[in-house]
Write an enzyme that holds these catalytic residues in place. Structure first.
Site, PDB file in Angstrom:
ATOM      1  N   ASN A  18       0.940  -1.177  -0.107  1.00  0.00           N
ATOM      2  CA  ASN A  18      -0.010  -0.013  -0.006  1.00  0.00           C
ATOM      3  C   ASN A  18       0.897   1.046  -0.033  1.00  0.00           C
ATOM      4  OD1 ASN A  18      -2.415  -1.505   0.244  1.00  0.00           O
ATOM      5  ND2 ASN A  18      -1.993  -1.827   2.202  1.00  0.00           N
ATOM      6  N   HIS A  68       6.401  -1.892   3.465  1.00  0.00           N
ATOM      7  CA  HIS A  68       6.370  -3.286   3.884  1.00  0.00           C
ATOM      8  C   HIS A  68       5.335  -3.834   2.877  1.00  0.00           C
ATOM      9  CE1 HIS A  68       3.337  -0.800   5.755  1.00  0.00           C
ATOM     10  NE2 HIS A  68       2.477  -1.677   5.421  1.00  0.00           N
TER      11      HIS A  68
HETATM   12  P1  5GP Z   1      -0.657  -0.737   5.873  1.00  0.00           P
HETATM   13  O1  5GP Z   1      -2.012  -0.284   5.889  1.00  0.00           O
HETATM   14  O2  5GP Z   1       0.212   0.202   6.439  1.00  0.00           O
HETATM   15  O3  5GP Z   1      -0.189  -1.563   4.530  1.00  0.00           O
HETATM   16  O4  5GP Z   1      -0.339  -2.052   6.867  1.00  0.00           O
HETATM   17  C1  5GP Z   1       0.121  -2.022   8.135  1.00  0.00           C
HETATM   18  C2  5GP Z   1      -0.042  -3.307   8.772  1.00  0.00           C
HETATM   19  O5  5GP Z   1       0.661  -3.312   9.980  1.00  0.00           O
HETATM   20  C3  5GP Z   1      -1.540  -3.628   9.257  1.00  0.00           C
HETATM   21  O6  5GP Z   1      -1.906  -4.990   8.556  1.00  0.00           O
HETATM   22  C4  5GP Z   1      -1.490  -4.006  10.573  1.00  0.00           C
HETATM   23  O7  5GP Z   1      -2.285  -4.871  11.202  1.00  0.00           O
HETATM   24  C5  5GP Z   1       0.135  -3.912  10.973  1.00  0.00           C
HETATM   25  N1  5GP Z   1       0.513  -3.473  12.103  1.00  0.00           N
HETATM   26  C6  5GP Z   1       0.379  -2.314  12.969  1.00  0.00           C
HETATM   27  N2  5GP Z   1       1.049  -2.305  13.972  1.00  0.00           N
HETATM   28  C7  5GP Z   1       1.668  -3.392  14.101  1.00  0.00           C
HETATM   29  C8  5GP Z   1       2.385  -4.071  15.311  1.00  0.00           C
HETATM   30  O8  5GP Z   1       2.762  -3.238  16.198  1.00  0.00           O
HETATM   31  N3  5GP Z   1       3.041  -5.134  15.077  1.00  0.00           N
HETATM   32  C9  5GP Z   1       2.679  -6.075  13.770  1.00  0.00           C
HETATM   33  N4  5GP Z   1       3.023  -7.257  13.957  1.00  0.00           N
HETATM   34  N5  5GP Z   1       1.822  -5.695  12.851  1.00  0.00           N
HETATM   35  C10 5GP Z   1       1.410  -4.415  13.112  1.00  0.00           C
END
Ligand code: 5GP
Length: 115
Positions: A86, A99
């Site tokens: 994303n 990521h």
């Molecule tokens: P994005 O929406 O930025 O592509 O995805 C971020 C992802 O990071 C989400 O799926 C969320 O659940 C995950 N995430 C956010 N904070 C943490 C955390 O502290 N630990 C882990 N393992 N995942 C996290």
């Protein structure tokens, strides 16, 4: 700027890290959207896809190599998986440290853009 992912990479806060080398760290998503949901993160702090430089091309390639290895060790390579990145608000990015999501473990269906 350091995000929560940098703290995970440095092991300052806990996470279920399933792969780590000098360039990339992968750990299970805290809020999994599929039976296998892993985040593959460069150890270098790159906020978004927009911030990837030419000199990061090898590093981005290593994210894919890590994804392939993880798919194999998770036992999902044969059945298949989805890789997703994303970018910024409209892309739904929440954590501003580049990521790649790896989703697997069930048929994921067609790509759906939810309103
Ligand atoms: P994005 O929406 O930025 O592509 O995805 C971020 C992802 O990071 C989400 O799926 C969320 O659940 C995950 N995430 C956010 N904070 C943490 C955390 O502290 N630990 C882990 N393992 N995942 C996290």
């Amino acid at each position: 700027m350091a995000t929560i992912f940098t703290k995970i990479i440095r092991k300052e806060i806990p996470a279920d890290i399933i792969y780590q080398d000098d360039h990339v760290t992968a750990f299970r998503d805290i809020n999994p959207q599929a039976p296998v949901h892993v985040l593959i993160v460069p150890n270098k702090e790159i906020p978004t896809v927009n911030d990837i430089d030419v000199q990061d091309e090898e590093l981005v390639g290593k994210m894919f190599t890590a994804a392939k290895k993880i798919a194999a060790t998770e036992g999902v390579a044969e059945n298949g998986y989805r890789l997703l990145i994303n970018c910024n608000r409209d892309g739904g990015q929440e954590v501003f440290h580049l990521h790649m999501h790896l989703f697997a473990g069930r048929p994921l269906g067609p790509m759906i853009l939810r309103r």
